[in-house]
Design a protein around this motif. Sequence first.
Motif, PDB file in Angstrom:
ATOM      1  N   LEU A 305     -17.436  82.588  28.409  1.00 34.79           N
ATOM      2  CA  LEU A 305     -16.920  83.938  28.213  1.00 34.79           C
ATOM      3  C   LEU A 305     -16.208  84.434  29.469  1.00 34.79           C
ATOM      4  N   PRO A 306     -15.117  85.177  29.298  1.00 32.48           N
ATOM      5  CA  PRO A 306     -14.593  85.690  28.034  1.00 32.48           C
ATOM      6  C   PRO A 306     -13.882  84.619  27.203  1.00 32.48           C
ATOM      7  N   LEU A 307     -14.093  84.681  25.897  1.00 34.97           N
ATOM      8  CA  LEU A 307     -13.391  83.820  24.943  1.00 34.97           C
ATOM      9  C   LEU A 307     -12.326  84.673  24.269  1.00 34.97           C
ATOM     10  N   ARG A 308     -11.061  84.290  24.433  1.00 31.01           N
ATOM     11  CA  ARG A 308      -9.937  85.064  23.878  1.00 31.01           C
ATOM     12  C   ARG A 308      -9.291  84.261  22.768  1.00 31.01           C
ATOM     13  N   ILE A 309      -9.392  84.754  21.527  1.00 33.07           N
ATOM     14  CA  ILE A 309      -8.823  84.033  20.388  1.00 33.07           C
ATOM     15  C   ILE A 309      -7.818  84.929  19.661  1.00 33.07           C
ATOM     16  N   ALA A 310      -6.728  84.310  19.226  1.00 30.35           N
ATOM     17  CA  ALA A 310      -5.629  85.035  18.588  1.00 30.35           C
ATOM     18  C   ALA A 310      -5.329  84.434  17.231  1.00 30.35           C
ATOM     19  N   ASP A 311      -4.802  85.265  16.328  1.00 31.89           N
ATOM     20  CA  ASP A 311      -4.632  84.837  14.935  1.00 31.89           C
ATOM     21  C   ASP A 311      -3.454  85.587  14.323  1.00 31.89           C
ATOM     22  N   ASP A 336      -0.061  90.554  15.598  1.00 31.12           N
ATOM     23  CA  ASP A 336      -0.323  89.741  16.791  1.00 31.12           C
ATOM     24  C   ASP A 336      -1.741  90.119  17.240  1.00 31.12           C
ATOM     25  N   ASP A 337      -2.677  89.636  16.458  1.00 30.02           N
ATOM     26  CA  ASP A 337      -4.062  90.079  16.504  1.00 30.02           C
ATOM     27  C   ASP A 337      -4.897  89.148  17.372  1.00 30.02           C
ATOM     28  N   ALA A 338      -5.748  89.715  18.208  1.00 30.36           N
ATOM     29  CA  ALA A 338      -6.618  88.887  19.036  1.00 30.36           C
ATOM     30  C   ALA A 338      -7.944  89.595  19.242  1.00 30.36           C
ATOM     31  N   HIS A 339      -8.977  88.788  19.508  1.00 23.15           N
ATOM     32  CA  HIS A 339     -10.304  89.319  19.802  1.00 23.15           C
ATOM     33  C   HIS A 339     -10.862  88.610  21.021  1.00 23.15           C
ATOM     34  N   ILE A 340     -11.468  89.403  21.868  1.00 24.30           N
ATOM     35  CA  ILE A 340     -12.047  88.883  23.104  1.00 24.30           C
ATOM     36  C   ILE A 340     -13.550  89.079  23.036  1.00 24.30           C
ATOM     37  N   PHE A 341     -14.283  87.995  23.151  1.00 27.65           N
ATOM     38  CA  PHE A 341     -15.739  88.052  23.216  1.00 27.65           C
ATOM     39  C   PHE A 341     -16.118  87.882  24.689  1.00 27.65           C
TER      40      PHE A 341
END
Length: 612
Positions: A305-311, A336-341
């Motif tokens: 972490l941080p894990l940054r994933i985009a979709d 242009d969607d992304a989520h950061i864990f």
Amino acid sequence: MADEHEHEIQHMIDPSVPDLSPLETLRHSAAHVMAAAIKKLWPDARLAFGPHTDDGFYYDIDMPHRLVPEDFERIEAAMQAEVDGKHPFVREEVTRPAAIELFTRLGEGLKVEAIAAIPGDATLTLYRSGDFVDLCRGPHVANTAQIRSFKIMSIAGAYWRGDETRPQLQRVYGTAFADRKELKEHLRLIEEAKARDHRKLGKELGLFHFDPIAPASPFFTGRGAVVYNSLQAYVRQLYRKHGYEEIITPQIFDMDLFKTSGHYEHYKDNMFACTIDEREFGVKPMNCPGHCILFRQTRRSYRELPLRIADFGRLHRYERSGVTGGLTRVRSFAQDDAHIFCLPEQVGAEITSVTNTILECYRTFGFDQPEIEVSTRPASYLGELATWDRAESALMAALDAAGLPYKINKGDGAFYGPKIDFKVRDALRRSWQLGTVQLDFQLPERFGLEFVASDDSRGRPVMIHRAMLGSLERFFGVYLEHVAGRFPTWLAPVQVAVLPITDAHHAWTHEVAAALNAAGLRVETDLRSEKLGLKIREATLLRVPYMLVLGDKEVEARGVAPRSRDGKTGPLEPLAEFVARLAIEAQIPSGSADPTPQQLAPQLAPQLTPLA
């Protein structure tokens, strides 16, 4: 429409509603003057509400006469009579029974219903001007004579309190300014906006179209797809630069996923649902629940972490047909969607990094000074108040540390967390909300997301939702209007048009086109036996950045004299020089390698302490 009318009812008694600016006060007063004028012209008209808007005002009215644009001059003349009367706006406090008695006597049934919807025994206020009286909290200008520059703009429909079973009201839009010069400039910008309308430009430039077979879902042509894919390519460059990995997730999920996330309870009416094998499924309206599923497929260490994933996954939302319009409000789109864990202590740095990336993105498109809002807890929300307070404080602390000014947008957060919204102003000074950063403690909790901490204990990650352009479809429409179809070279569907004067110049035309193609440039040749003027005009209307007119001089010199779409022609130069220069200009921007301190927020931001 329901939200608008309920907001006006709440506005009657809510002391937290902010005061109006001088221009908003002027426009709200103009709405009263317009209502008074319409009542003079059509005494059987029944009034709903008449608030100010971002660029004017409106009043919702129930009346047998169906207004048409030809009525506008009559209304404006009646308004002028009210203005000439110099009627003072007089505030009067009344009890609920007195207000009900007054508006019942006046035959204003909608006002009576609105009063009944106001909770408690609040003291209500009326405003009188001349022989006109309205239920209103105010404020207003001193008298009608101060409303000197106004114009009726349009008519639309609106259901009373958003109830489609009720009669449809007529919404009359107008605008008002402090002086005629400002009004004249506003009307000029409206005409310019009509010329720039992305639906009009989309058709003229052959970029996209709509068909009733797929309501509110655009069909992008080959030209439009070039722009769309180039936008994605630009964002992908930012992903590589800032440490995101792109993933692909399903489009249809069992509804249990959305029950876990909370979207079934809070968002189901905006989803497309179907039944397959006796199971209820939903077409995803957003990516975040699927990203939570992907996160928990693997045992995660705190070191990851941080894990940054985009979709860029396709999303579908049910929007009522009355609110859809062109590309700016559609049912099928991609973000242009992304989520950061991340770890709780990483939140501040991640918010800073995301904010910097968004600002970098907007500079690329010429949006240099975005307006920033922090949207706080809505009326319907998940989780505990203490968690919300903590999340809101974290967003504001990061912006404060960055020295970035912002406004509070009370009650407009997502149901799972507060957010930072970014608004840009286009070439016509219109405001558009694009990017968002949302801080979410709820979905990791609801999906049971965990990471293995350094002491081998289990911790709960924090989730940051992030979009820069937002919906690609919406950004496409906004940016198309911003540049009036004149895309920068790297985005233009066709970057060079090669226009031979006669058939004798076709051989050099093919060589020129081959050299441009070999450099990866998008080129079209026009070999038709048409007059050169027609070819130039058509390429200009398509906003092609460069035209190469090829005649005897160009063939003899084995060169080109590039003509820009604004009509300027450069000197004759070797083909290789032009191709090399244009290839650089056509590269997808990679962002500023060394931004100034004023461009980026500070790299150190306050950290969010872990939950006890």
